[in-house]
Design a protein around this motif. Structure first.
Motif, PDB file in Angstrom:
ATOM      1  N   MET A 116     -10.721  -2.364   7.281  1.00 19.70           N
ATOM      2  CA  MET A 116     -10.750  -2.269   8.735  1.00 19.70           C
ATOM      3  C   MET A 116      -9.362  -2.363   9.345  1.00 19.70           C
ATOM      4  N   PHE A 117      -8.371  -2.766   8.554  1.00 25.35           N
ATOM      5  CA  PHE A 117      -6.996  -2.796   9.038  1.00 25.35           C
ATOM      6  C   PHE A 117      -6.415  -1.381   9.120  1.00 25.35           C
ATOM      7  N   TRP A 118      -5.490  -1.191  10.047  1.00 23.92           N
ATOM      8  CA  TRP A 118      -4.633  -0.012  10.048  1.00 23.92           C
ATOM      9  C   TRP A 118      -3.379  -0.329   9.236  1.00 23.92           C
ATOM     10  N   LEU A 119      -2.916   0.637   8.481  1.00 18.43           N
ATOM     11  CA  LEU A 119      -1.639   0.479   7.778  1.00 18.43           C
ATOM     12  C   LEU A 119      -0.463   0.912   8.642  1.00 18.43           C
TER      13      LEU A 119
ATOM     14  N   PHE B  97       0.821  -1.208   0.000  1.00 23.16           N
ATOM     15  CA  PHE B  97       0.000   0.000   0.000  1.00 23.16           C
ATOM     16  C   PHE B  97       0.857   1.262   0.000  1.00 23.16           C
ATOM     17  N   ASP B  98       2.027   1.209   0.678  1.00 23.00           N
ATOM     18  CA  ASP B  98       2.959   2.340   0.605  1.00 23.00           C
ATOM     19  C   ASP B  98       3.384   2.593  -0.835  1.00 23.00           C
ATOM     20  N   ASP B  99       3.657   1.514  -1.555  1.00 22.10           N
ATOM     21  CA  ASP B  99       4.077   1.660  -2.950  1.00 22.10           C
ATOM     22  C   ASP B  99       3.000   2.320  -3.806  1.00 22.10           C
ATOM     23  N   LEU B 100       1.740   2.156  -3.394  1.00 16.70           N
ATOM     24  CA  LEU B 100       0.636   2.777  -4.130  1.00 16.70           C
ATOM     25  C   LEU B 100       0.316   4.179  -3.626  1.00 16.70           C
ATOM     26  N   GLY B 101       1.047   4.622  -2.612  1.00 14.38           N
ATOM     27  CA  GLY B 101       0.822   5.952  -2.065  1.00 14.38           C
ATOM     28  C   GLY B 101      -0.438   6.082  -1.257  1.00 14.38           C
TER      29      GLY B 101
END
Length: 611
Positions: A462-465, A91-95
């Motif tokens: 529902m997850f936190w990144l 998800f970081d890679d997707l910004g």
């Protein structure tokens, strides 16, 4: 007390749910000789067809059951985990600072279908064909689409027409409320699964196996999780980028191997003693224990006297105030401690000593802060957004409305909705009981998988990144679901299954219901009909993860004097009208052995059936 309908009383069987067709199907199965587990599965499959804006076969389904013959009480976990490729780095890679609330990226393994099959295999008596047949009939031949479903389709019609053509093919042009609606692709999917099941049953029977029914159920499970359904999911997720609530199109992370690795699990319940009974919920991979924490804190605060005094306006102000402040404390613990991790300090969180210490924090005024405790002396760790910018969400300004289709569907932040999920309760003539809260796979949150007729669940939102939290995203981990079936059992086995849709509100709306029924003497229907409330100061589990410090949402039937009294204590009171909060239902065995059931009148959909 006036009730909208009678509490049903009988001796043969009872089914209560959020849709009249599901309740009727459950009774049909009981009449045909099935038990509560068969009937619950049939009702659950029916809900996945007739309430597609609230759940689907590709959704999630925690199921709480009680076998009367030996008192065995258990949970079947139908909450699918995150894909193997779902990492914070991805998800970081997707910004992205949050998992989008819609589209492919939020998909987890669809658990509902597998959970119902597991319940049938372990505890049911009928073949899959008999249990799935009514749902097939409604999908193939049609059913009256409820007004709420049509309204939901309307909110995402442009998205479907522009970006989700597979959904447009099923749901557009916009249907008319109450008109016959069909989903032939879903009917064909179910029929193919039944054909696989029937063939396996025949092979097993011809070989002399005594477990031909179970062989048929397992064949359907394999066809779904390692056969044609899994293949279609894999091809769609990997091959097609779809628009989501981030405003961009993304391919998904879920693959066929993720489905093939998963199997529904049977697990123990979490429980506490309250009002001389045992209250059962799921473990802390779900939010269920927050109800148990609220009950233990209320016990510590002398809730019996609070309920007795609530016959006056002043006493009712005190009861609602205390219940709301207790809810905020319990849900703060949820944020700090709950998740699909091995070290949730659940015994400490549910202990009387911890409850007393937490209850001592409740004063005469509302407190806006999110205040988790320190069970066993451990230091709580909240998501950064809850400590740095109360009420806001990461990368989302507090005044920005959530994107269409995000969150627990059709529930506004103040609860102005007749529903959001589904629920079903069943008791049979032998005393077996089931409470289940199927949800996910919403038509407005994810596009329909080509050829299957249903979308995938979006629970990964529902997850936190943020790393290091109990509910931080990790491959193979279950998101901390809000789905929260429940059961109350006496020492002699009497008691009832109950629950409600409602996202974060599920384990708040059940508090006044339980207080009125277990301590106030109301029957099940009167307790369901009574005016309700909840705190919107509880951090949301859904994208964009906001909350309203000191927010209190209440039905106007509490009375102007009571609402004014709550405002005077610092609550930001939102009066949502007389009949808006909760979709409770319940079914069980009364102390004299009679069977009872009741269902919610709000939204004009829920019904109980029985004899």
């Amino acid at each position: 007390m006036f009730t909208t309908r009678p509490e049903l009383v009988g001796t043969f069987g009872m089914v209560a749910s959020t849709h009249w067709l599901a309740s009727a199907v459950g009774m049909r199965v009981l009449e045909a000789g099935g038990n509560a587990f068969d009937a619950a599965a049939a009702a659950g499959f029916t809900l996945s067809v007739v309430e597609p804006h609230l759940n689907g076969p590709g959704g999630d389904a925690p199921i709480l059951g009680h076998r009367a013959s030996d008192g065995h009480t258990f949970v079947v976990c139908g909450q699918g985990p995150a894909p193997a490729a779902a990492t914070t780095a991805a998800f970081d890679d997707l910004g992205l600072g949050l998992v989008p609330g819609t589209g492919h990226l939020a998909a987890v393994v669809p658990g509902a279908f597998g959970a119902w099959l597991d319940l049938l295999a372990r505890y049911g008596t009928l073949p899959l064909e008999d249990v799935l047949g009514p749902a097939i009939g409604y999908a193939r031949d049609g059913f009256p689409l409820v007004r709420a479903a049509v309204g939901t389709i309307a909110t995402v019609a442009d998205m479907m027409a522009t970006h989700w053509p597979t959904s447009a093919a099923v749901y557009l042009p916009l249907p008319r409320a109450g008109a016959r609606f069909r989903n032939p692709d879903l009917a064909a999917t179910f029929e193919r699964l039944v054909a696989e099941s029937r063939a396996a049953e025949s092979r097993a029977a011809s070989s002399g196996s005594a477990a031909s029914r179970e062989a048929g159920i397992e064949a359907a499970r394999r066809a779904f999780y390692a056969g044609f359904v899994a293949d279609a999911v894999d091809a769609f997720q990997s091959g097609t980028a779809v628009m989501d609530s981030s405003g961009r199109a993304h391919r998904g992370l879920l693959r066929g191997d993720d489905l093939a690795r998963w199997h529904a699990t049977e697990e123990p319940t979490a429980s506490v003693r309250f009002a001389g009974r045992t209250v059962h919920k799921t473990l802390a991979w779900g939010q269920g224990p927050v109800l148990l924490q609220q009950l233990t804190m209320l016990d510590a605060l002398g809730v019996d006297a609070l309920v007795r005094d609530a016959t006056t306006d002043e006493g009712l102000v005190e009861l609602v105030h205390v219940a709301v402040e207790v809810a905020k404390l319990a849900f703060a613990d949820r944020e700090a401690w709950y998740g699909d991790v091995p070290d949730v300090p659940l015994d400490a969180l549910l202990s009387p000593a911890y409850a007393s210490a937490r209850a001592a924090l409740v004063g005469s005024a509302a407190v806006p802060d999110v205040r988790p405790g320190a069970p066993d002396g451990r230091v709580p760790w909240l998501p950064r957004v809850l400590t740095a910018h109360p009420g806001a969400a990461p990368d989302v300004a507090p005044d920005v409305a959530p994107a269409v289709g995000t969150g627990e569907p059709t529930v506004s932040p103040i609860g102005l909705s007749p529903g959001d999920t589904c629920h079903v309760d069943v008791v049979d003539r032998w005393g077996n009981r089931v409470s289940a809260t199927p949800s996910g796979g919403w038509l407005q949150s994810s596009p329909v998988v080509p050829g299957l007729g249903f979308p995938l669940p979006t629970r990964a939102q529902m997850f936190w990144l943020e790393p290091g939290l109990p509910n931080s995203l990790a491959p193979g981990k279950r998101p901390r679901t809000t789905l929260s079936p429940a059961m109350v059992l006496d020492d002699d086995g009497h008691g009832f299954a109950f629950g409600t849709p409602g996202g974060d509100q599920q384990d708040q709306w059940t508090v006044p219901f339980l207080l009125r029924h277990l301590l106030g003497g109301d029957d099940l229907q009167a307790a369901i009909d009574a005016p309700s409330w909840h705190s919107s100061g509880v951090p949301s589990s859904f994208y964009p993860r906001t909350h309203t410090p000191n927010g209190l949402v209440a039905e106007s039937r509490l009375g102007e004097v009571v609402l004014a009294g709550l405002a005077a204590r610092g609550h930001l009171v939102e009066d949502v009208g007389p009949w808006q909060l909760g979709r409770l239902s319940a079914a069980g065995v009364r102390a004299d052995g009679m069977l009872v059931a009741a269902a919610n009148p709000r939204g004009a959909q829920g019904y109980a059936a029985g004899r």
